[in-house]
Design an enzyme around this catalytic site. Structure first.
Site, PDB file in Angstrom:
ATOM      1  N   SER A 217       0.836  -1.197   0.000  1.00 30.69           N
ATOM      2  CA  SER A 217       0.000   0.000   0.000  1.00 30.69           C
ATOM      3  C   SER A 217       0.871   1.247   0.000  1.00 30.69           C
ATOM      4  O   SER A 217       1.939   1.263   0.601  1.00 30.69           O
ATOM      5  CB  SER A 217      -0.899   0.002   1.242  1.00 30.69           C
ATOM      6  OG  SER A 217      -1.480   1.286   1.445  1.00 30.69           O
TER       7      SER A 217
ATOM      8  N   TYR B  96      -1.849  -0.676  10.792  1.00 30.29           N
ATOM      9  CA  TYR B  96      -2.109  -1.270   9.466  1.00 30.29           C
ATOM     10  C   TYR B  96      -0.932  -1.001   8.534  1.00 30.29           C
ATOM     11  O   TYR B  96      -0.393  -1.913   7.916  1.00 30.29           O
ATOM     12  CB  TYR B  96      -3.386  -0.688   8.849  1.00 30.29           C
ATOM     13  CG  TYR B  96      -3.471  -0.960   7.373  1.00 30.29           C
ATOM     14  CD1 TYR B  96      -3.256   0.049   6.443  1.00 30.29           C
ATOM     15  CD2 TYR B  96      -3.734  -2.245   6.907  1.00 30.29           C
ATOM     16  CE1 TYR B  96      -3.308  -0.216   5.076  1.00 30.29           C
ATOM     17  CE2 TYR B  96      -3.784  -2.516   5.550  1.00 30.29           C
ATOM     18  CZ  TYR B  96      -3.563  -1.493   4.639  1.00 30.29           C
ATOM     19  OH  TYR B  96      -3.605  -1.758   3.291  1.00 30.29           O
TER      20      TYR B  96
ATOM     21  N   LYS C  75       2.062  -3.592   6.605  1.00 34.99           N
ATOM     22  CA  LYS C  75       2.493  -3.618   5.195  1.00 34.99           C
ATOM     23  C   LYS C  75       4.008  -3.439   5.100  1.00 34.99           C
ATOM     24  O   LYS C  75       4.686  -4.122   4.340  1.00 34.99           O
ATOM     25  CB  LYS C  75       1.763  -2.547   4.386  1.00 34.99           C
ATOM     26  CG  LYS C  75       0.285  -2.817   4.212  1.00 34.99           C
ATOM     27  CD  LYS C  75       0.021  -4.146   3.521  1.00 34.99           C
ATOM     28  CE  LYS C  75      -1.449  -4.420   3.319  1.00 34.99           C
ATOM     29  NZ  LYS C  75      -1.729  -5.716   2.683  1.00 34.99           N
TER      30      LYS C  75
HETATM   31  P1  NAD Z   1     -11.192  -6.363   1.097  1.00 35.54           P
HETATM   32  O1  NAD Z   1     -11.377  -6.348   2.567  1.00 35.54           O
HETATM   33  O2  NAD Z   1     -12.317  -6.015   0.202  1.00 35.54           O
HETATM   34  O3  NAD Z   1     -10.631  -7.779   0.622  1.00 35.54           O
HETATM   35  C1  NAD Z   1      -9.825  -8.571   1.448  1.00 35.54           C
HETATM   36  C2  NAD Z   1     -10.427  -9.973   1.410  1.00 35.54           C
HETATM   37  O4  NAD Z   1      -9.621 -10.833   2.195  1.00 35.54           O
HETATM   38  C3  NAD Z   1     -11.846 -10.028   2.004  1.00 35.54           C
HETATM   39  O5  NAD Z   1     -12.691 -10.722   1.114  1.00 35.54           O
HETATM   40  C4  NAD Z   1     -11.685 -10.780   3.328  1.00 35.54           C
HETATM   41  O6  NAD Z   1     -12.830 -11.576   3.622  1.00 35.54           O
HETATM   42  C5  NAD Z   1     -10.456 -11.631   3.024  1.00 35.54           C
HETATM   43  N1  NAD Z   1      -9.657 -11.988   4.206  1.00 35.54           N
HETATM   44  C6  NAD Z   1      -9.192 -11.150   5.160  1.00 35.54           C
HETATM   45  N2  NAD Z   1      -8.462 -11.845   6.057  1.00 35.54           N
HETATM   46  C7  NAD Z   1      -8.441 -13.153   5.626  1.00 35.54           C
HETATM   47  C8  NAD Z   1      -7.857 -14.339   6.107  1.00 35.54           C
HETATM   48  N3  NAD Z   1      -7.141 -14.352   7.236  1.00 35.54           N
HETATM   49  N4  NAD Z   1      -8.045 -15.487   5.409  1.00 35.54           N
HETATM   50  C9  NAD Z   1      -8.791 -15.498   4.264  1.00 35.54           C
HETATM   51  N5  NAD Z   1      -9.392 -14.387   3.753  1.00 35.54           N
HETATM   52  C10 NAD Z   1      -9.200 -13.239   4.439  1.00 35.54           C
HETATM   53  O7  NAD Z   1      -9.944  -5.410   0.798  1.00 35.54           O
HETATM   54  P2  NAD Z   1      -9.363  -4.917  -0.609  1.00 35.54           P
HETATM   55  O8  NAD Z   1      -9.658  -3.460  -0.724  1.00 35.54           O
HETATM   56  O9  NAD Z   1      -9.763  -5.829  -1.691  1.00 35.54           O
HETATM   57  O10 NAD Z   1      -7.794  -5.058  -0.333  1.00 35.54           O
HETATM   58  C11 NAD Z   1      -7.097  -6.190  -0.782  1.00 35.54           C
HETATM   59  C12 NAD Z   1      -5.640  -5.994  -0.398  1.00 35.54           C
HETATM   60  O11 NAD Z   1      -5.164  -4.763  -0.929  1.00 35.54           O
HETATM   61  C13 NAD Z   1      -5.410  -5.913   1.122  1.00 35.54           C
HETATM   62  O12 NAD Z   1      -4.192  -6.570   1.416  1.00 35.54           O
HETATM   63  C14 NAD Z   1      -5.262  -4.421   1.372  1.00 35.54           C
HETATM   64  O13 NAD Z   1      -4.445  -4.170   2.502  1.00 35.54           O
HETATM   65  C15 NAD Z   1      -4.595  -3.965   0.105  1.00 35.54           C
HETATM   66  N6  NAD Z   1      -4.827  -2.550  -0.197  1.00 35.54           N
HETATM   67  C16 NAD Z   1      -6.103  -2.078  -0.304  1.00 35.54           C
HETATM   68  C17 NAD Z   1      -6.301  -0.706  -0.580  1.00 35.54           C
HETATM   69  C18 NAD Z   1      -7.693  -0.131  -0.674  1.00 35.54           C
HETATM   70  O14 NAD Z   1      -7.833   1.099  -0.524  1.00 35.54           O
HETATM   71  N7  NAD Z   1      -8.706  -0.921  -0.921  1.00 35.54           N
HETATM   72  C19 NAD Z   1      -5.217   0.141  -0.772  1.00 35.54           C
HETATM   73  C20 NAD Z   1      -3.937  -0.388  -0.674  1.00 35.54           C
HETATM   74  C21 NAD Z   1      -3.750  -1.742  -0.384  1.00 35.54           C
HETATM   75  C1  WQD Z   2      -9.546  10.195   0.496  1.00 27.75           C
HETATM   76  C2  WQD Z   2      -9.747  11.693   0.659  1.00 27.75           C
HETATM   77  C3  WQD Z   2     -10.015  12.379   2.950  1.00 27.75           C
HETATM   78  C4  WQD Z   2     -13.848  10.284   3.527  1.00 27.75           C
HETATM   79  C5  WQD Z   2      -7.029   5.172   2.697  1.00 27.75           C
HETATM   80  C6  WQD Z   2      -6.058   4.493   3.619  1.00 27.75           C
HETATM   81  C7  WQD Z   2      -4.924   3.877   2.822  1.00 27.75           C
HETATM   82  C8  WQD Z   2      -5.468   3.001   1.714  1.00 27.75           C
HETATM   83  C9  WQD Z   2      -6.434   3.774   0.850  1.00 27.75           C
HETATM   84  C10 WQD Z   2      -5.364   0.672   2.435  1.00 27.75           C
HETATM   85  C11 WQD Z   2      -8.981  12.273   1.829  1.00 27.75           C
HETATM   86  C12 WQD Z   2     -11.292  12.631   2.155  1.00 27.75           C
HETATM   87  C13 WQD Z   2     -12.678  10.776   2.979  1.00 27.75           C
HETATM   88  C14 WQD Z   2     -14.885  11.186   3.912  1.00 27.75           C
HETATM   89  C15 WQD Z   2     -13.508  13.010   3.157  1.00 27.75           C
HETATM   90  N1  WQD Z   2      -6.083   1.838   2.240  1.00 27.75           N
HETATM   91  N2  WQD Z   2     -12.518  12.117   2.791  1.00 27.75           N
HETATM   92  N3  WQD Z   2     -14.664  12.523   3.716  1.00 27.75           N
HETATM   93  O1  WQD Z   2      -7.242   8.195   3.485  1.00 27.75           O
HETATM   94  O2  WQD Z   2      -6.336   8.555   1.120  1.00 27.75           O
HETATM   95  O3  WQD Z   2      -6.399   6.245   2.070  1.00 27.75           O
HETATM   96  O4  WQD Z   2      -7.490   4.264   1.711  1.00 27.75           O
HETATM   97  O5  WQD Z   2      -4.224   0.482   2.156  1.00 27.75           O
HETATM   98  O6  WQD Z   2      -4.133   3.133   3.709  1.00 27.75           O
HETATM   99  O7  WQD Z   2      -5.506   5.472   4.473  1.00 27.75           O
HETATM  100  O8  WQD Z   2      -8.526   7.387   1.446  1.00 27.75           O
HETATM  101  O9  WQD Z   2     -10.873   7.529   0.780  1.00 27.75           O
HETATM  102  O10 WQD Z   2     -10.312   7.627   3.255  1.00 27.75           O
HETATM  103  O11 WQD Z   2      -9.787   9.576   1.771  1.00 27.75           O
HETATM  104  O12 WQD Z   2     -13.346  14.236   2.989  1.00 27.75           O
HETATM  105  O13 WQD Z   2     -15.957  10.793   4.427  1.00 27.75           O
HETATM  106  O14 WQD Z   2     -11.137  11.949   0.937  1.00 27.75           O
HETATM  107  O15 WQD Z   2      -9.728  13.430   3.854  1.00 27.75           O
HETATM  108  O16 WQD Z   2      -8.546  13.588   1.471  1.00 27.75           O
HETATM  109  P1  WQD Z   2      -7.088   7.716   2.086  1.00 27.75           P
HETATM  110  P2  WQD Z   2      -9.957   7.970   1.851  1.00 27.75           P
END
Ligand code: NAD
Ligand code: WQD
Length: 340
Positions: free
Chosen positions: A126, A150, A154
Site C-alpha cells: 500500500s 495497518y 504492510k
Molecule cells: P477487502 O477487505 O475487500 O478484501 C480482502 C479480502 O480478504 C476479504 O474478502 C476478506 O474476507 C479476506 N480476508 C481477510 N483476512 C483473511 C484471512 N485471514 N483469510 C482469508 N481471507 C481473508 O480489501 P481490498 O480493498 O480488496 O484489499 C485487498 C488488499 O489490498 C489488502 O491486502 C489491502 O491491505 C490492500 N490494499 C487495499 C487498498 C484499498 O484502498 N482498498 C489500498 C492499498 C492496499
Molecule cells: C480520500 C480523501 C479524505 C472520507 C485510505 C487508507 C490507505 C489506503 C487507501 C489501504 C482524503 C477525504 C474521505 C470522507 C472526506 N487503504 N474524505 N470525507 O485516506 O487517502 O487512504 O485508503 O491500504 O491506507 O488510508 O482514502 O478515501 O479515506 O480519503 O473528505 O468521508 O477523501 O480526507 O482527502 P485515504 P480515503
C-alpha cells in the site's frame, strides 16, 4: 498449458476484480477467502461476468493444513496475496488483530509456498508505507515511514519478504503499492462493498448519491491545495486488476529479466475531494450535498504516485479517467443500493 494461480482474499474488492481479469487473461484461478469482509454472493457474480465455473475454497490463510491440502492437490504456479485487514482506524483500536491477520497470514502462506516449492508471489502492499511524503509525485525510492498499525503490517510484510528473497534467490516477488482503488466492474455486478458506514471517500459519495447517507463531510477545506481539499491518486479497480495480470506474467516469464520488483500502482494524477464530488454529480445526475468539517487525524494534504516504474517494467499504465471511475461506481451503487 494454462498456469494456475491461488488468489487469497479472492472475494474482496480488489481480489474479485482481479479474478475476472485473470480468467480473461487465460489463467486457472483457485480462490480462497474466509468471508470476514466479503460475501459468498460475489462468487456467483464473478461466474456471471466470466461465464466460467469457479474453483473456490472457503477458509483462512492462517490455516496451515488447508494451505497444505491446496498445494498438494494442485500444481500451483504462483500466488496473489490480497487477504488482509485494511481499515487504518480499526488497526489503531485493534493492533493485535491486525498483526495476527496480516503478518501471521503472510508468514503461514510463505511457509506453505516454500514447503511446496511455489516461489512466485504478488504481494498487496500500500502507498500507506510512504506516510506523509516529503514531495509528490511519490517514487518507489521515497522514504518509508508509516503511522498506523495497518501501515506497519504492510511495511513489516515487505521486510519479511525481502529477507525471504535474500535467503533464497528462487523467490520472485512483485511488491505492488496501491494508491486509492475506486470504481467497479463495468457490468455493475461487483464493486466496493464496505460493511457499515464507509471510511473511504468514493463509497461514501456513492451512498450519498443513492440516498443511503444524507451528506458528505469533507475532512478539511484549508489544505495547501488549489481548492483547499485533500488530493489523492484515484485508480480504477480494473486498471489495478490488469496491473496484477501484468505483474504476474512478468514474474512467470522464463526470460532473464523476471526478477522481483517494487512498483507504485497509481494513475499518477492528483485529484481533490471537490473534483471527485463534481465528477460524481455529473455521473449520477444529482447533487451531492456536503459540509466542510475539521481535518481527519492522520490525513495528509496531497498524495499521488509517480507511475513511471510500472510503465517501464511492466509496460502498464492506468487508462480509465475520473469520469469512467464515477460512471462505473454509480452503476454498481445504483444496481446494488444495499451492497451484496
Ligand atoms: P477487502 O477487505 O475487500 O478484501 C480482502 C479480502 O480478504 C476479504 O474478502 C476478506 O474476507 C479476506 N480476508 C481477510 N483476512 C483473511 C484471512 N485471514 N483469510 C482469508 N481471507 C481473508 O480489501 P481490498 O480493498 O480488496 O484489499 C485487498 C488488499 O489490498 C489488502 O491486502 C489491502 O491491505 C490492500 N490494499 C487495499 C487498498 C484499498 O484502498 N482498498 C489500498 C492499498 C492496499
Ligand atoms: C480520500 C480523501 C479524505 C472520507 C485510505 C487508507 C490507505 C489506503 C487507501 C489501504 C482524503 C477525504 C474521505 C470522507 C472526506 N487503504 N474524505 N470525507 O485516506 O487517502 O487512504 O485508503 O491500504 O491506507 O488510508 O482514502 O478515501 O479515506 O480519503 O473528505 O468521508 O477523501 O480526507 O482527502 P485515504 P480515503
Amino acid at each position: 498449458m494454462k498456469k494456475t494461480i491461488v488468489l487469497t482474499g479472492a472475494t474482496g474488492y480488489i481480489g474479485s476484480h482481479t479474478w475476472c481479469a485473470l480468467i480473461e487473461a487465460g489463467y486457472n484461478v483457485i480462490g480462497l477467502d474466509n468471508f470476514c469482509n466479503s460475501s459468498v454472493e460475489v462468487i456467483g457474480r464473478i461466474s456471471a461476468i466470466t461465464q466460467e465455473k469457479l474453483i473456490f475454497i472457503e477458509g483462512d490463510v492462517r490455516d496451515k493444513s488447508l494451505l497444505d491440502s491446496i498445494f498438494l492437490k494442485n500444481k500451483i504456479d504462483a500466488v496473489i496475496h490480497f487477504a488482509a485487514l485494511k481499515a487504518v482506524g480499526e488497526s489503531v483500536e485493534k493492533p493485535l488483530t491486525y498483526y495476527d491477520a496480516n503478518l501471521n497470514g503472510l508468514l503461514n502462506l510463505c511457509m506453505a509456498m516454500a514447503q511446496h516449492s511455489v516461489k512466485t508471489l504478488v504481494f498487496s502492499s500500500s502507498a500507506t508505507v510512504y506516510g506523509d511524503p516529503e514531495s509528490v509525485p511519490i517514487k518507489e525510492d521515497s522514504a518509508l515511514r508509516t503511522t498506523s498499525p495497518y501501515g506497519q503490517t504492510k511495511l513489516m510484510s515487505e521486510q519479511i519478504l525481502r529477507d525471504l528473497e535474500y535467503s533464497d534467490r528462487d523467490w520472485k516477488i512483485g511488491y505492488l503499492r496501491y494508491f486509492n482503488p475506486v470504481g467497479a466492474h463495468e457490468s455493475g455486478l461487483i464493486g466496493e462493498n464496505p460493511r457499515g458506514v464507509p471510511n473511504n471517500l468514493m463509497p461514501y459519495v456513492a451512498q450519498v448519491a443513492v440516498g443511503k447517507l444524507d451528506k458528505l463531510r469533507i475532512y478539511g477545506g484549508d489544505y495547501p491545495t488549489p481548492d483547499g481539499t485533500g488530493i489523492r491518486d484515484y485508480i480504477h479497480v480494473m486498471d489495478l486488476a490488469e496491473g496484477h495480470v501484468s505483474a504476474l506474467s512478468h514474474l512467470l516469464d522464463e526470460g532473464p529479466d523476471n526478477a522481483s520488483f517494487t512498483i507504485n500502482l497509481g494513475a499518477g494524477r492528483g485529484i481533490s475531494v471537490l473534483e471527485v464530488i463534481h465528477a460524481y454529480e455529473k455521473a449520477c445526475g444529482r447533487p451531492i450535498p456536503y459540509e466542510i468539517v475539521a481535518r481527519r487525524l492522520g490525513d495528509v494534504a496531497a498524495y499521488y504516485a509517480d507511475p513511471a516504474l510500472a510503465a517501464e517494467i511492466l509496460d502498464w499504465r492506468a487508462t480509465r479517467g475520473l469520469d469512467i471511475i464515477c460512471r462505473d461506481s454509480w452503476r454498481w451503487q445504483n444496481m446494488n443500493p444495499n451492497g451484496i
